[in-house]
Design a protein around this motif. Structure first.
Motif, PDB file in Angstrom:
ATOM      1  N   ARG A  67       0.837  -1.206   0.000  1.00  0.00           N
ATOM      2  CA  ARG A  67       0.000   0.000   0.000  1.00  0.00           C
ATOM      3  C   ARG A  67       0.868   1.252   0.000  1.00  0.00           C
ATOM      4  NH1 ARG A  67      -3.253  -2.572   3.833  1.00  0.00           N
ATOM      5  NH2 ARG A  67      -2.152  -1.524   5.506  1.00  0.00           N
ATOM      6  N   ARG A  68       1.829   1.266   0.913  1.00  0.00           N
ATOM      7  CA  ARG A  68       2.610   2.473   1.144  1.00  0.00           C
ATOM      8  C   ARG A  68       3.626   2.708   0.032  1.00  0.00           C
ATOM      9  NH1 ARG A  68       4.410   1.008   6.088  1.00  0.00           N
ATOM     10  NH2 ARG A  68       6.184   0.214   4.947  1.00  0.00           N
ATOM     11  N   SER A  69       4.346   1.656  -0.346  1.00  0.00           N
ATOM     12  CA  SER A  69       5.486   1.858  -1.242  1.00  0.00           C
ATOM     13  C   SER A  69       5.199   1.506  -2.689  1.00  0.00           C
ATOM     14  CB  SER A  69       6.678   1.026  -0.768  1.00  0.00           C
ATOM     15  OG  SER A  69       7.004   1.367   0.546  1.00  0.00           O
ATOM     16  N   ARG A  70       4.162   0.723  -2.961  1.00  0.00           N
ATOM     17  CA  ARG A  70       3.970   0.274  -4.322  1.00  0.00           C
ATOM     18  C   ARG A  70       2.626   0.699  -4.903  1.00  0.00           C
ATOM     19  NH1 ARG A  70       7.100  -3.494  -6.022  1.00  0.00           N
ATOM     20  NH2 ARG A  70       6.682  -2.303  -7.915  1.00  0.00           N
ATOM     21  N   GLY A  71       1.844   1.440  -4.127  1.00  0.00           N
ATOM     22  CA  GLY A  71       0.567   1.914  -4.645  1.00  0.00           C
ATOM     23  C   GLY A  71      -0.428   0.807  -4.903  1.00  0.00           C
ATOM     24  N   LEU A  72      -0.284  -0.315  -4.214  1.00  0.00           N
ATOM     25  CA  LEU A  72      -1.205  -1.439  -4.411  1.00  0.00           C
ATOM     26  C   LEU A  72      -2.026  -1.637  -3.137  1.00  0.00           C
ATOM     27  CD1 LEU A  72      -2.325  -3.829  -5.937  1.00  0.00           C
ATOM     28  CD2 LEU A  72      -0.290  -5.140  -5.341  1.00  0.00           C
ATOM     29  N   SER A  73      -3.294  -1.300  -3.211  1.00  0.00           N
ATOM     30  CA  SER A  73      -4.170  -1.438  -2.050  1.00  0.00           C
ATOM     31  C   SER A  73      -4.599  -2.881  -1.906  1.00  0.00           C
ATOM     32  CB  SER A  73      -5.430  -0.597  -2.237  1.00  0.00           C
ATOM     33  OG  SER A  73      -5.218   0.676  -1.736  1.00  0.00           O
ATOM     34  N   CYS A  74      -4.271  -3.503  -0.802  1.00  0.00           N
ATOM     35  CA  CYS A  74      -4.757  -4.868  -0.577  1.00  0.00           C
ATOM     36  C   CYS A  74      -4.753  -5.136   0.917  1.00  0.00           C
ATOM     37  CB  CYS A  74      -3.886  -5.880  -1.306  1.00  0.00           C
ATOM     38  SG  CYS A  74      -2.177  -5.886  -0.741  1.00  0.00           S
ATOM     39  N   THR A  75      -5.516  -6.132   1.324  1.00  0.00           N
ATOM     40  CA  THR A  75      -5.551  -6.497   2.739  1.00  0.00           C
ATOM     41  C   THR A  75      -4.655  -7.704   2.974  1.00  0.00           C
ATOM     42  OG1 THR A  75      -7.336  -8.064   2.420  1.00  0.00           O
ATOM     43  CG2 THR A  75      -7.963  -5.770   2.838  1.00  0.00           C
ATOM     44  N   ALA A  76      -4.303  -7.918   4.227  1.00  0.00           N
ATOM     45  CA  ALA A  76      -3.494  -9.083   4.587  1.00  0.00           C
ATOM     46  C   ALA A  76      -4.193 -10.370   4.161  1.00  0.00           C
ATOM     47  CB  ALA A  76      -3.243  -9.094   6.093  1.00  0.00           C
ATOM     48  N   GLU A  77      -5.518 -10.360   4.169  1.00  0.00           N
ATOM     49  CA  GLU A  77      -6.282 -11.566   3.838  1.00  0.00           C
ATOM     50  C   GLU A  77      -6.157 -11.947   2.372  1.00  0.00           C
ATOM     51  OE1 GLU A  77      -7.322  -9.176   5.926  1.00  0.00           O
ATOM     52  OE2 GLU A  77      -6.951 -10.531   7.617  1.00  0.00           O
ATOM     53  N   GLN A  78      -5.778 -10.974   1.520  1.00  0.00           N
ATOM     54  CA  GLN A  78      -5.615 -11.284   0.095  1.00  0.00           C
ATOM     55  C   GLN A  78      -4.247 -11.893  -0.212  1.00  0.00           C
ATOM     56  OE1 GLN A  78      -7.130  -7.129  -1.105  1.00  0.00           O
ATOM     57  NE2 GLN A  78      -7.108  -8.293  -3.004  1.00  0.00           N
ATOM     58  N   ILE A  79      -3.379 -11.938   0.807  1.00  0.00           N
ATOM     59  CA  ILE A  79      -1.992 -12.368   0.551  1.00  0.00           C
ATOM     60  C   ILE A  79      -1.804 -13.832   0.937  1.00  0.00           C
ATOM     61  CG2 ILE A  79       0.397 -12.002   1.320  1.00  0.00           C
ATOM     62  CD1 ILE A  79      -0.261  -9.028   1.343  1.00  0.00           C
ATOM     63  N   VAL A  80      -1.172 -14.580   0.053  1.00  0.00           N
ATOM     64  CA  VAL A  80      -0.779 -15.961   0.344  1.00  0.00           C
ATOM     65  C   VAL A  80       0.740 -16.035   0.181  1.00  0.00           C
ATOM     66  CG1 VAL A  80      -0.880 -18.357  -0.457  1.00  0.00           C
ATOM     67  CG2 VAL A  80      -2.977 -17.006  -0.334  1.00  0.00           C
ATOM     68  N   ILE A  81       1.411 -16.409   1.271  1.00  0.00           N
ATOM     69  CA  ILE A  81       2.873 -16.529   1.240  1.00  0.00           C
ATOM     70  C   ILE A  81       3.247 -17.755   0.400  1.00  0.00           C
ATOM     71  CG2 ILE A  81       4.928 -16.912   2.695  1.00  0.00           C
ATOM     72  CD1 ILE A  81       3.648 -14.229   3.218  1.00  0.00           C
ATOM     73  N   THR A  82       4.320 -17.640  -0.374  1.00  0.00           N
ATOM     74  CA  THR A  82       4.779 -18.760  -1.201  1.00  0.00           C
ATOM     75  C   THR A  82       6.283 -18.974  -1.025  1.00  0.00           C
ATOM     76  OG1 THR A  82       5.252 -17.311  -3.084  1.00  0.00           O
ATOM     77  CG2 THR A  82       3.045 -18.263  -2.985  1.00  0.00           C
ATOM     78  N   SER A  83       6.756 -20.120  -1.508  1.00  0.00           N
ATOM     79  CA  SER A  83       8.194 -20.376  -1.525  1.00  0.00           C
ATOM     80  C   SER A  83       8.774 -19.733  -2.783  1.00  0.00           C
ATOM     81  CB  SER A  83       8.457 -21.874  -1.527  1.00  0.00           C
ATOM     82  OG  SER A  83       8.008 -22.447  -0.334  1.00  0.00           O
ATOM     83  N   GLY A  84       8.889 -18.435  -2.761  1.00  0.00           N
ATOM     84  CA  GLY A  84       9.419 -17.711  -3.908  1.00  0.00           C
ATOM     85  C   GLY A  84       8.390 -17.534  -5.009  1.00  0.00           C
ATOM     86  N   ALA A  85       8.765 -16.740  -6.023  1.00  0.00           N
ATOM     87  CA  ALA A  85       7.853 -16.473  -7.132  1.00  0.00           C
ATOM     88  C   ALA A  85       7.518 -17.762  -7.886  1.00  0.00           C
ATOM     89  CB  ALA A  85       8.480 -15.459  -8.079  1.00  0.00           C
ATOM     90  N   GLN A  86       8.484 -18.678  -7.961  1.00  0.00           N
ATOM     91  CA  GLN A  86       8.241 -19.898  -8.731  1.00  0.00           C
ATOM     92  C   GLN A  86       7.036 -20.667  -8.183  1.00  0.00           C
ATOM     93  OE1 GLN A  86       9.800 -20.727 -11.582  1.00  0.00           O
ATOM     94  NE2 GLN A  86       8.448 -22.505 -11.785  1.00  0.00           N
ATOM     95  N   GLN A  87       6.918 -20.776  -6.854  1.00  0.00           N
ATOM     96  CA  GLN A  87       5.760 -21.491  -6.315  1.00  0.00           C
ATOM     97  C   GLN A  87       4.463 -20.738  -6.594  1.00  0.00           C
ATOM     98  OE1 GLN A  87       4.978 -22.082  -2.064  1.00  0.00           O
ATOM     99  NE2 GLN A  87       4.586 -24.222  -2.550  1.00  0.00           N
ATOM    100  N   ALA A  88       4.540 -19.415  -6.590  1.00  0.00           N
ATOM    101  CA  ALA A  88       3.345 -18.634  -6.905  1.00  0.00           C
ATOM    102  C   ALA A  88       2.870 -18.976  -8.323  1.00  0.00           C
ATOM    103  CB  ALA A  88       3.650 -17.145  -6.771  1.00  0.00           C
ATOM    104  N   ILE A  89       3.793 -18.999  -9.268  1.00  0.00           N
ATOM    105  CA  ILE A  89       3.450 -19.311 -10.658  1.00  0.00           C
ATOM    106  C   ILE A  89       2.934 -20.742 -10.766  1.00  0.00           C
ATOM    107  CG2 ILE A  89       4.384 -19.545 -12.991  1.00  0.00           C
ATOM    108  CD1 ILE A  89       6.490 -17.373 -12.162  1.00  0.00           C
ATOM    109  N   SER A  90       3.597 -21.632 -10.063  1.00  0.00           N
ATOM    110  CA  SER A  90       3.213 -23.042 -10.110  1.00  0.00           C
ATOM    111  C   SER A  90       1.799 -23.265  -9.552  1.00  0.00           C
ATOM    112  CB  SER A  90       4.254 -23.857  -9.336  1.00  0.00           C
ATOM    113  OG  SER A  90       3.797 -25.138  -9.081  1.00  0.00           O
ATOM    114  N   LEU A  91       1.464 -22.574  -8.472  1.00  0.00           N
ATOM    115  CA  LEU A  91       0.105 -22.687  -7.923  1.00  0.00           C
ATOM    116  C   LEU A  91      -0.921 -22.188  -8.944  1.00  0.00           C
ATOM    117  CD1 LEU A  91       0.392 -21.510  -4.209  1.00  0.00           C
ATOM    118  CD2 LEU A  91      -0.300 -23.774  -5.014  1.00  0.00           C
TER     119      LEU A  91
END
Lengths: 510, 510
Positions: A199-223
Motif C-alpha cells: 500500500r505504502r510503497s507500491r501503490g497497491l491497495s490490498c488487505t493481509a487476507e488477500q496475501i498468500v505466502i509462497t516459496s518464492g515467485a516460482q511457487q506462486a506461478i506453479s500454484l
C-alpha cells in the motif's frame, strides 16, 4: 519340520561380518537377503542364538537383536517348545509375479541385472513425466555469483548480522503455538506487513487476507498453473520471456502461446485471436528479459481482455522495487477493478534467492482456493523464515535495505554503462536502463550472438544469449532473436569493471 | 485543445489531502482514479505544478513527484511549449469491454458493486478449482498443543537453544555460493547425512543422489501426485487412511479407491481387481490411523503387484522412528529390488511440524524427473533450514534427540494407558501400542463415537473420531467405522493425566 522334508539345514558359510560396522544390523541384513533370495528357504531351522553367536564369534546380544528384528518383520517365526524357523513364505508365493518369483528362486543378482535393464530401456509411462522431459528448467547457474549473472541482486550487501540476530532471537524461545501446523496462507503478521508495504510503497491497495505466502515467485506461478489450468487450455506468455514460467504451465498441461513484445510491452491486442485461452502471464513493470515497461494502453487492453474472457492475468513483479527515476510504477494489479489480476511478489531480489520467500496478492474470491491448494502442495512455509522476515520488516530493516539495494544496483549499472565496449562488430550500444537488475543489448544476428557469448565465456564472463529466452517455435526468424542479456547487480563495481576489461579484449580480438 | 472542444477545465474540488500520509502518493492516487473513472477526461489540461501546489497548499515538490509518477505510467502527457494534459486514452477505448467502459464513464462505484456481485454469483470455472472445493484439507488444529492432538510430537523437548545457536552461526557468515539458486534436490550435505542415517538406523540402503529434499511429507506426496498421475488414473489408498493424501491425489485428477485394512495392514490382494490403477499409497510401518503394521506377506504381494502393473508404491513412513520394542522395522523400500517404491520421510515428527522439512528416497530412474518437478514447483527449499539441520545431524544432536523423543513418547503413552477409563459404555479398552505417536480405540457404533468426541470437547479434550478417516463412499457400514484416535505425545505427562481425569468425569456422566 515334518511338512518340509526337503529343507536343508542352516549353513553359516559365507556369512562374513565386518567388525567395523554395526554387527547385529549386518547379521540381520545377511539373513534377510538369504530369506528373500531363497538361499534360506521356508521352514529352515535357525541355530539357537547362543550357537550362532559362537559360530560367528559375535556376542549373543548381537544375534538376539538380529533375530528380534527378523521376527518383528515376519521373516522368521518361533515354534513353541521347538526353535526358530524361516517363515512359510510359500503361502504368498501364488501372489508373486513371475519377476519376483524368479528373483526369489534365482537370487538377487537377477534382480539387479533386471533393474539395470529397466534403467536403459525404461519408459516412464506417465504423461506428466513425459511433459517434464521436454519442459525442464535449465540447471541453475551455481557457484559464487560472477559478472553478469541474471537474477541475482547485490546480496553481498545484505545485513547478515541483523538476520542472524533475529534468527537466534526467534528460535531461543519460540511460541509453542507456532510450531505445529500453521496457516497455509502464511503467518498473519508477515501478511499484514507485506500488505502495508504494498500500500505504502507500491501503490497497491490490498488487505493481509488477500496475501498468500509462497516459496518464492516460482511457487506462486506453479500454484496458478495447477489451479487455473486444465489440460489443453491455452496460456499466453511474452515472447521472448521468462521460460521457467512457460515450462511450469506446459507441465501443468497448458498449451503455451508466445505473444510478441514491442516497445510498449506485450502486444495485448493479439490475445483476441487466441481461442481457448483465458490465462496470460506478464511482467509489465520491466519485461523479462527485454526491460520494456508495458504502456498504460496495453495494460487497460489486457485487463479488458481478461474481463471479457472470464480469464486471469498473472502479473510477475519480480524486480519492481528497482526503479532508478521516480517511484516504482504502480503494478497492473492496482488498476484491476474486476479481480482479474494475480500479483506475484518476491523477497528474492531484495534479500537473496535462496531465501525462497515470495507471495501472491489475490482477488478475494480466489484466496480460499489458493490457500487450500498450497495446503495440499506443502501445508505451509517454514515458520522461522516467515517470522524473522516479519521482524526484519517491522524493525525498518527492510525499507532501509531496499534503499541500499537500489543505490547499489544503480551504481553497478553506471559502471557497466561507462565501460561498455563500443565499436565491437555486430554489438549494439548500451541502452538507457531505468529499472530492474538486468539489461538487454542488441546483436546483429544469431551467429554473432553465439560468438560473443562463447568469447565471453573464455574469459570467465557470463553473458546470456537473448535467443534462449524465445519459445522454440517462434515465427520470428532466428536472427531477429539475437541479443545479450546482462545482469549488473550480482557483483561489486570493481568486479564489473574488471569483467568489462576482459570482455573488451575478448570481443575486440574476435 | 483544438481537437477536444468539449473538455472541461481542471477542477480541484474534492481533492482532499490527508496530511498524516504521504502527500505526493495521495495526490497521485487521487488524480489517477479521476483519470480512470472519467472525472478527468482525456485532453484535460492540468494546472502547472506551481499552481496546483498553491491551490492545495502542498509543497511544489510533492506535486512534481505525483506528476512524474502519472507521466511515467502514461496517465498524463506533456506537450512541448504548452503544458500537461490527461493522455488520450480514447485511442484504446475501442478495445475496452462494456464492463470496463461502463466503469470508465460511470465511476468507480460501479466497479466495486460489480466485484461484489461477482463474488456472490461467482463460478470459478476451472476443473482444478472445482476439484479443490470437494477435496479440501480440514483446517489445521491451531493453538497450543493439547491432549490428545494427533500428529504432534513432544516438541516441548526440542533443544531450541542448540537450534538458535546453529541458526545464528549459519547466518553470521554464510557461504555466498549458497545464497543464489541452489540444487532443486536439496543441499548435498544434508542429503548425505540423511542417506547415512537411513542406512545406519533404518536399514534402508540408499545414496545421497536418490534423495530429494521436500517441504515436509505433504510436498513429497504432492510431487508424486503431480508427476505419476494423469487425470482419470486410479490411486489405491488405505481405508481408513490419511485423508490429506487422498485429497492430494484427487486434486491432481486421480480416482481415489479405498482398500480395506485388517490386522495385517492394507489388503494388497484387492489391488488385483482394480483396473487402470498403477499407484498405491501406504503407511506400512504404522498404518494411519489404525496403528497396524503391514505383514511381510502383504508387503511382498504389494511389491509384486507394482512390478506386474509397471506401477509405483508411495511408502509414507511418517513416524517410523517411534518403535517401543526392538529397532524400527525396515521400511518397505528396503525390500524393493525393482525400483518401485518412493519412500517418504519427514523431520516433522522428530523436530516439529512447522519446520516443513522432509524428503523422498527415489528409485534412481525417477530422481531427475522429481528434481525437475520440484524446481518447477518452487526451485528449492530455503537454504538455512537445510544447512542448520545438516549441522544438527553432523554434531550428533539428531540421534540424541530421537532417543529423547522415543523415551518421552513411551512415557506419555504409559500415562495414557494407565489412566484410560474402563467401564465406559460402548468404549473399547486401550490396545497395546508398539509404535508411533497415536493409538486407535474401538467404539461400538457411530452415534456413541460422536457422543464421546463431543463430551470430550466440553471438557477441553481433543479426541478424533475414527469415522472421519474413512472415504465418504466406503462400502463399510457407518457403525463399523466408529472409533477414537488419540495422539499421546503432544503434551507432557502431567497434562495427559489431568486430561484423562476430565475425560473420565465427562464420559461417566454420559
Amino acid at each position: 519340520m515334518s511338512d518340509h522334508p526337503l529343507v536343508l539345514p542352516f549353513d553359516p558359510a559365507g556369512l562374513v561380518i565386518d567388525r567395523r560396522r554395526g554387527l547385529s544390523q549386518q547379521l540381520y541384513e545377511a539373513l534377510r537377503s538369504r530369506v528373500l533370495d531363497g538361499r534360506l528357504s521356508s521352514g529352515t531351522r535357525l541355530p539357537a542364538t547362543r550357537d550362532l553367536a559362537a559360530m560367528l564369534a559375535l556376542s549373543r546380544n548381537s544375534v538376539v537383536r538380529a533375530y528380534d528384528q527378523l521376527y518383528a518383520e515376519g521373516y522368521i517365526e518361533s515354534r513353541v517348545g521347538d526353535g526358530t524357523y524361516v517363515s512359510r513364505l510359500e503361502k504368498i508365493s501364488t501372489q508373486l509375479s513371475t519377476g519376483l518369483s524368479r528373483g526369489l528362486s534365482t537370487g538377487l543378482s537377477t534382480f539387479h541385472s533386471k533393474v539395470t535393464e529397466d534403467l536403459s530401456s525404461n519408459m516412464l509411462s506417465s504423461e506428466p513425466l513425459e511433459r517434464l522431459k521436454s519442459n525442464h528448467l535449465p540447471p541453475p547457474k551455481t557457484g559464487a555469483p560472477r559478472a553478469f549473472r541474471v537474477g541475482i541482486p547485490a546480496f553481498d550487501l545484505f545485513p547478515f548480522n541483523v538476520w542472524a540476530k533475529l534468527q537466534a532471537g526467534f528460535w531461543r524461545n519460540p511460541d509453542r503455538v507456532q510450531l505445529g501446523y500453521g496457516d497455509p496462507a502464511g503467518e498473519h503478521g508477515l501478511r499484514e506487513l507485506i500488505s502495508a508495504y504494498l500500500r505504502r510503497s507500491r501503490g497497491l491497495s490490498c488487505t493481509a487476507e488477500q496475501i498468500v505466502i509462497t516459496s518464492g515467485a516460482q511457487q506462486a506461478i506453479s500454484l496458478c498453473a495447477q489451479l487455473l489450468l486444465q489440460p489443453g487450455d491455452g496460456v499466453a506468455v511474452e515472447n521472448p520471456g521468462y521460460r521457467a514460467a512457460g515450462h511450469t504451465f506446459a507441465v501443468a498441461g497448458g498449451k503455451v502461446v508466445g505473444i510478441p513484445v514491442d516497445g510498449e510491452g506485450m502486444e495485448s491486442a493479439r490475445l483476441e485471436q487466441l481461442k481457448e485461452c483465458r490465462l496470460a502471464y506478464v511482467t509489465p513493470a520491466h519485461q523479462y528479459p527485454t526491460g520494456v515497461t508495458m504502456s498504460l494502453a496495453r495494460r487497460l487492453a489486457l485487463l479488458a481482455w481478461a474481463e471479457r474472457r472470464d480469464g486471469w492475468i498473472i502479473e510477475d513483479d519480480y524486480d519492481g522495487e528497482y526503479r532508478y527515476s521516480g517511484a516504482p510504477l504502480a503494478p497492473l494489479a492496482a488498476l484491476d477493478r474486476q479481480g482479474r489480476v494475480l500479483y506475484v511478489g518476491t523477497f528474492g531480489k531484495i534479500a537473496f534467492p535462496a531465501l525462497r520467500l515470495g507471495y501472491l496478492v489475490l482477488p478475494s474470491r480466489l484466496v480460499q482456493s489458493f490457500s487450500q491448494g498450497r495446503a495440499l502442495a506443502m501445508r505451509h512455509s517454514e515458520v522461522g523464515t516467515q517470522c524473522v522476515m516479519a521482524e526484519f520488516m517491522a524493525q525498518g530493516h527492510f525499507q532501509r535495505h531496499i534503499r541500499r539495494m537500489r543505490k547499489a544496483a544503480l551504481s553497478r549499472r553506471n559502471v557497466l554503462k561507462a565501460g561498455w565496449p563500443v565499436g565491437v562488430s555486430g554489438l549494439g550500444p548500451m541502452p538507457e536502463v531505468a529499472a530492474g537488475l538486468h539489461v538487454k543489448v542488441d546483436v546483429d544476428n544469431f551467429a554473432r550472438e553465439q560468438e560473443l557469448v562463447a568469447q565471453a565465456e573464455t574469459v570467465g564472463v557470463e553473458v546470456n544469449p537473448l535467443s534462449s529466452y524465445w519459445l522454440e517455435d517462434s515465427p520470428v526468424p532466428v536472427d531477429k532473436r539475437a541479443g545479450l542479456v546482462l545482469g549488473f547487480a550480482a557483483v561489486p563495481e570493481g568486479e564489473i569493471a574488471e569483467a568489462l576489461m576482459r570482455l573488451r579484449k575478448a570481443w575486440r580480438k574476435g
